[in-house]
Design a protein around this motif. Structure first.
Motif, PDB file in Angstrom:
ATOM      1  N   SER A   1       0.839  -1.209   0.000  1.00 10.22           N
ATOM      2  CA  SER A   1       0.000   0.000   0.000  1.00 10.22           C
ATOM      3  C   SER A   1       0.869   1.254   0.000  1.00 10.22           C
ATOM      4  O   SER A   1       0.589   2.210  -0.738  1.00 10.22           O
ATOM      5  CB  SER A   1      -0.889   0.034   1.238  1.00 10.22           C
TER       6      SER A   1
ATOM      7  N   PHE B   1       0.909   4.288  -2.662  1.00 10.67           N
ATOM      8  CA  PHE B   1       0.771   5.737  -2.369  1.00 10.67           C
ATOM      9  C   PHE B   1       1.914   6.516  -3.027  1.00 10.67           C
ATOM     10  O   PHE B   1       1.706   7.573  -3.607  1.00 10.67           O
ATOM     11  CB  PHE B   1       0.777   5.997  -0.854  1.00 10.67           C
TER      12      PHE B   1
ATOM     13  N   ILE C   1       1.380   6.687  -6.766  1.00  9.65           N
ATOM     14  CA  ILE C   1       0.303   7.615  -7.142  1.00  9.65           C
ATOM     15  C   ILE C   1       0.798   9.060  -7.047  1.00  9.65           C
ATOM     16  O   ILE C   1       0.587   9.871  -7.971  1.00  9.65           O
ATOM     17  CB  ILE C   1      -0.937   7.381  -6.261  1.00  9.65           C
TER      18      ILE C   1
ATOM     19  N   ILE D   1      -5.068  -0.322   1.813  1.00 12.63           N
ATOM     20  CA  ILE D   1      -5.936   0.309   0.808  1.00 12.63           C
ATOM     21  C   ILE D   1      -7.335  -0.296   0.834  1.00 12.63           C
ATOM     22  O   ILE D   1      -8.331   0.400   0.614  1.00 12.63           O
ATOM     23  CB  ILE D   1      -5.337   0.173  -0.604  1.00 12.63           C
TER      24      ILE D   1
ATOM     25  N   LEU E   1      -5.917   6.897  -1.035  1.00  9.06           N
ATOM     26  CA  LEU E   1      -5.340   7.061  -2.381  1.00  9.06           C
ATOM     27  C   LEU E   1      -5.562   8.491  -2.886  1.00  9.06           C
ATOM     28  O   LEU E   1      -4.683   9.077  -3.514  1.00  9.06           O
ATOM     29  CB  LEU E   1      -5.974   6.058  -3.352  1.00  9.06           C
TER      30      LEU E   1
END
Lengths: 145, 289
Positions: free
Chosen positions: B161, B165, B168, B245, B252
């Motif tokens: 996760s 992050f 992203i 997530i 997110l």
């Protein structure tokens, strides 16, 4: 234009293996320094990937260091091909050589001419001298029979 | 610094430009009067559009020197419309020494323009190398975070996760970079500064996203005590939950928003570089400009 006397081939000492080795090592060091921004990221990515793939703890860290370090080394070796002035940044090199060639046309003070030829040598550019021009013109006017 | 490192870091090119400019100035000083007048006219045009300090004084100096040369050579310097003030105090006939002084003045002006351009080039190279050093240090800190998470026994899903992050944030940062790049000047050589900025963006934005995804849920839990009774249990239980997530998909969005936060810093870096590039472009030969 004044030119440096052309060295005879016999005058140029062949680089010995011992002399080549430090240059190779220094080039490799340079390659590693140049690729350090990407190399340091690659180590993090490799360590994280190895951990995600199932290796735990210290083993993951050591394996990440080894794999990432090897990738960095390969990148460093590859980068050594791009360390010369005519390859590190082609567009600047081209701009400089064009300017250099333009400057070599026409008369120059002796000191400036020596500097110009030294710079041309450093940039791996061959400037044809006035004497060479004259020789070529004479050759064209009086072709050998 | 080794020879190859000098080229790779860009300092070699700046040194070459400096040397080439000194040769150019020597050549200019020894030129024929007609050539010298033409070169002075070119420098006048270069100065007129530039941001060089003392531009007006340099222009006046150039016009006075050109007038002396033109009068001594018996030609009209019609290419340069000299204002009356520039010719004040100039009374022909001129002596050979006047010719020498005029040549020196023209060389000085060329030297000032060249020095100004070399300084801008050096500033671009320095900024680029400084940014590369920052990238290395940021990447090393990121590596330490990865090692810490692994050695502390972070659960694999939480680690994945965190990577999500980071990615992203990096992607959003790169999209923003694309937007910022639309306004940049690409005709002027920036000695690799734009490429370094591009490399810097995902690292910085990814870390900012990771920080945002961690800090906002932690802070909201601390500010709103109804979530849990004890502050200690909040922190302990949150770390596992925050980096999950499946339980908190909204994180997110937080990561994406925080991925944009370094854009202020990045655009400041960019505006500095753009200033140097604009200075270089403004002092180019008019035909190139």
């Amino acid at each position: 234009m004044e030119t440096e006397p052309a060295a005879e081939p016999a005058d140029v000492p062949a680089p010995t293996p011992a002399a080549r080795e430090p240059i190779g090592r220094s080039n490799l060091m340079t390659g590693l320094i140049v690729t350090a921004p990407v190399g340091s990221l690659v180590i993090s990515v490799a360590t994280g990937a190895i951990f995600i793939l199932g290796v735990d703890g210290v083993r993951a860290v050591v394996a990440g260091l080894i794999v990432g370090g090897l990738v960095w080394l390969v990148m460093g070796v590859a980068a050594t091909s791009f360390l010369q002035c005519d390859r590190a940044n082609r567009s600047i090199h081209k701009e400089l050589t064009t300017r250099l060639e333009a400057m070599s046309a026409g008369p120059l003070p002796a000191a400036a001419e020596r500097q110009l030829y030294a710079l041309a040598q450093e940039l791996h550019v061959s400037l044809s001298s006035d004497e060479e021009h004259r020789r070529l013109i004479t050759q064209l006017q009086n072709p050998p029979r | 610094m080794t020879h190859s490192l000098e080229w790779a870091l860009g300092y070699g090119y700046v040194r070459s430009w400096e040397l080439l400019h000194r040769i150019e100035e020597e050549k200019l000083f020894a030129s024929q009067p007609d050539e010298l007048i033409a070169e002075a006219a070119r420098d006048t045009l270069r100065l007129q559009g530039s941001n060089i300090d003392n531009r007006d004084q340099l222009l006046e100096q150039l016009q006075r020197a050109t007038s002396v040369l033109a009068i001594r050579s018996g030609v009209s310097a019609g290419v340069i419309p000299a204002p009356a003030s520039a010719l004040t105090g100039l009374v022909p006939p001129f002596q050979p020494l006047d010719d020498e002084v005029a040549r020196r003045l023209i060389r000085q002006v060329r030297h000032a323009i060249n020095e100004y351009r070399d300084d801008r080039r050096l500033a671009l190279v320095r900024a680029r190398n400084q940014l590369l050093r920052t990238i290395v240090l940021t990447a090393l800190v990121t590596y330490q975070l990865v090692v810490l998470a692994i050695l502390a026994g972070a659960p694999r899903p939480a680690f994945i996760s965190a990577v999500a992050f980071f990615l992203i944030g990096a992607t959003v940062g790169l999209f923003n970079r694309l937007y910022l790049d639309a306004s940049t000047e690409t005709a002027v050589e920036d000695y690799g500064l734009a490429a370094s900025r591009l490399l810097h963006t995902p690292v910085l934005c990814g870390l900012a996203a990771l920080g945002g995804a961690l800090i906002v849920p932690l802070l909201s839990a601390q500010i709103n005590p109804t979530i849990d009774d004890s502050a200690a249990t909040i922190a302990a239980s949150s770390l596992g939950a925050i980096f999950d997530i499946t339980q908190r998909p909204f994180t997110l969005v937080l990561a994406a928003v925080f991925g944009l936060t370094p854009s202020a810093l990045i655009s400041r870096l960019q505006s500095e570089a753009e200033k140097y590039k604009s200075d270089l472009k403004s002092s180019e030969t008019p035909a190139v400009r």
